[in-house]
Design an enzyme around this catalytic site. Structure first.
Site, mmCIF file in Angstrom:
data_model
loop_
_atom_site.group_PDB
_atom_site.id
_atom_site.type_symbol
_atom_site.label_atom_id
_atom_site.label_comp_id
_atom_site.label_asym_id
_atom_site.label_seq_id
_atom_site.Cartn_x
_atom_site.Cartn_y
_atom_site.Cartn_z
ATOM 1 C CB SER A 258 73.310 40.968 75.584
ATOM 2 O OG SER A 258 72.525 41.945 76.232
ATOM 3 C CG HIS B 245 65.799 41.170 86.495
ATOM 4 N ND1 HIS B 245 65.631 42.536 86.540
ATOM 5 C CD2 HIS B 245 65.670 40.815 85.186
ATOM 6 C CE1 HIS B 245 65.407 42.995 85.314
ATOM 7 N NE2 HIS B 245 65.433 41.973 84.473
ATOM 8 C CG HIS C 238 72.363 46.004 80.194
ATOM 9 N ND1 HIS C 238 73.019 47.086 79.637
ATOM 10 C CD2 HIS C 238 72.109 45.160 79.168
ATOM 11 C CE1 HIS C 238 73.145 46.905 78.340
ATOM 12 N NE2 HIS C 238 72.608 45.744 78.020
ATOM 13 C CG ASN D 56 75.698 44.402 74.438
ATOM 14 O OD1 ASN D 56 76.107 45.281 73.696
ATOM 15 N ND2 ASN D 56 75.316 43.220 74.009
ATOM 16 C CB VAL D 57 81.153 43.234 75.027
ATOM 17 C CG1 VAL D 57 81.641 44.189 76.108
ATOM 18 C CG2 VAL D 57 81.060 41.822 75.581
ATOM 19 N NE ARG D 58 76.134 47.029 70.331
ATOM 20 C CZ ARG D 58 76.037 47.755 71.433
ATOM 21 N NH1 ARG D 58 76.104 47.177 72.622
ATOM 22 N NH2 ARG D 58 75.870 49.070 71.362
ATOM 23 C CG HIS E 148 80.096 55.018 88.052
ATOM 24 N ND1 HIS E 148 79.982 55.648 86.845
ATOM 25 C CD2 HIS E 148 78.828 54.747 88.463
ATOM 26 C CE1 HIS E 148 78.703 55.761 86.526
ATOM 27 N NE2 HIS E 148 77.975 55.233 87.495
ATOM 28 C CG HIS F 121 57.961 57.555 78.910
ATOM 29 N ND1 HIS F 121 59.139 56.914 78.625
ATOM 30 C CD2 HIS F 121 57.262 56.709 79.718
ATOM 31 C CE1 HIS F 121 59.149 55.728 79.214
ATOM 32 N NE2 HIS F 121 58.025 55.584 79.886
ATOM 33 N NE ARG G 199 66.070 30.577 70.546
ATOM 34 C CZ ARG G 199 66.138 30.335 71.854
ATOM 35 N NH1 ARG G 199 66.684 31.236 72.665
ATOM 36 N NH2 ARG G 199 65.676 29.206 72.365
#
Length: 307
Positions: A99, A103, A113, A115-117, A152, A182, A267
């Site tokens: 992940s 910035h 961002h 992420n691969v999992r 994209h 929100h 962690r």
């Protein structure tokens, strides 16, 4: 799924290599190597296993860049992982993934961002259940249509070999997932997001995950190379810090990865490395009509067909 044949060792090797490739590329671009922090949890702890965090703070291009690899196991899936699949509640698990959140310093360079999992849920006497998840999404402060279209298109190219239906499906999922309820606004211009993916079996699902991971550098680096040298001033930095506040809100309130890590006893330093180094909030602030800041809201952080 019924086919429980999988190879965790191959997934682990791929993920560790992906982390190294991305860290090396970012260090070369910034001119500052990413530091390495290897960590390990003991067998008696709530969450067992370990990982490696690659981190850069205060760089020339990246104000903060964090890339984490982890391979951890626990005795019970946390609520964030089993909410959509209550039949898995209470199962033991192994979770391994990469992940990252980057910035950049320049407000004209978007935050990103990726992420691969892979997760495996286990229960004595039953076949393990595995699935893959991941994706990538782009969060500009100042929007550029060329950047959004390039990002994209690269995501679509990564998915098309596995089925023409995947990009529109994962793109819509991303738009819906990275949404601040929100605030009633999207976090950025989206990208792709997928979870609970194992439909084609292990080999094809693993290949698809690798295609997404391998697409990250070609999706993002050309954007940074185009924008990192653009001049900016205090106004742009102020708006960047304001928009980073939205990033903080999403990650701490809605993000399933953050919640998974905190609920499972993960962690904390690794989980919260996604936080921006500087963020601020203003009471009831509105952008000036017709300004570049207003265009972010009207033209970019709304659902759009970018390809």
């Amino acid at each position: 799924m019924t086919d429980s044949t999988y190879d965790v060792a191959r997934v682990r090797t791929y993920l560790q290599g992906l982390q190294t490739r991305i860290a090396d590329a970012l260090g070369a671009l910034d001119g500052t190597p990413l530091a390495t922090d290897i960590w390990q949890r003991g067998p008696a702890e709530r969450l067992r296993g370990g990982g490696c965090t690659r981190i850069l703070e205060g760089g020339r291009v990246f104000e903060r860049a964090g890339i984490g690899f982890s391979d951890v196991a626990g005795d019970a899936l946390p609520p964030s992982a089993s909410a959509a699949r209550p039949q898995l509640a209470g199962r033991g698990f192994e979770a391994l993934g990469v992940s990252l959140v980057l910035h950049p310093r320049n407000p004209y360079c978007p935050t990103v961002h990726m992420n691969v999992r892979m997760l495996i849920a286990t229960k004595p006497g039953e076949a393990p259940i595995f699935w893959f998840g991941g994706g990538m999404d782009l969060t500009p402060v100042y929007g550029f249509e060329d950047d959004a279209r390039h990002f994209h298109r690269t995501c679509k190219d990564a998915l098309d070999p596995f089925g023409a239906e995947l990009y529109p499906r994962f793109k819509k999922w991303c738009d819906e997932y990275f949404f601040l309820k929100h605030r009633n606004e999207m976090r950025g211009v989206g990208g792709i997001f997928f979870d609970d993916f194992s439909e084609p079996g292990f080999e094809r699902s693993f290949e698809m995950m690798q295609s997404v991971g391998d697409a990250f550098l070609p999706a993002y680096l050309p954007i940074v190379e185009r924008r990192a040298a653009l001049p900016y001033g205090e106004r742009e930095r102020d708006f960047q810090a304001y928009r980073r506040g939205r990033y903080v809100e999403f990650n701490l309130v809605f993000d399933r990865g953050t919640l998974f890590g905190l609920q499972s006893g993960g962690r904390t330093e690794s989980i919260l490395m996604s936080m921006p180094p500087v963020a601020n909030w203003r009471y009831n602030w509105q952008p000036e009509p017709g300004s570049p800041e207003a265009r972010l809201y009207s033209d970019f952080i709304v659902p759009r067909d970018w390809v």
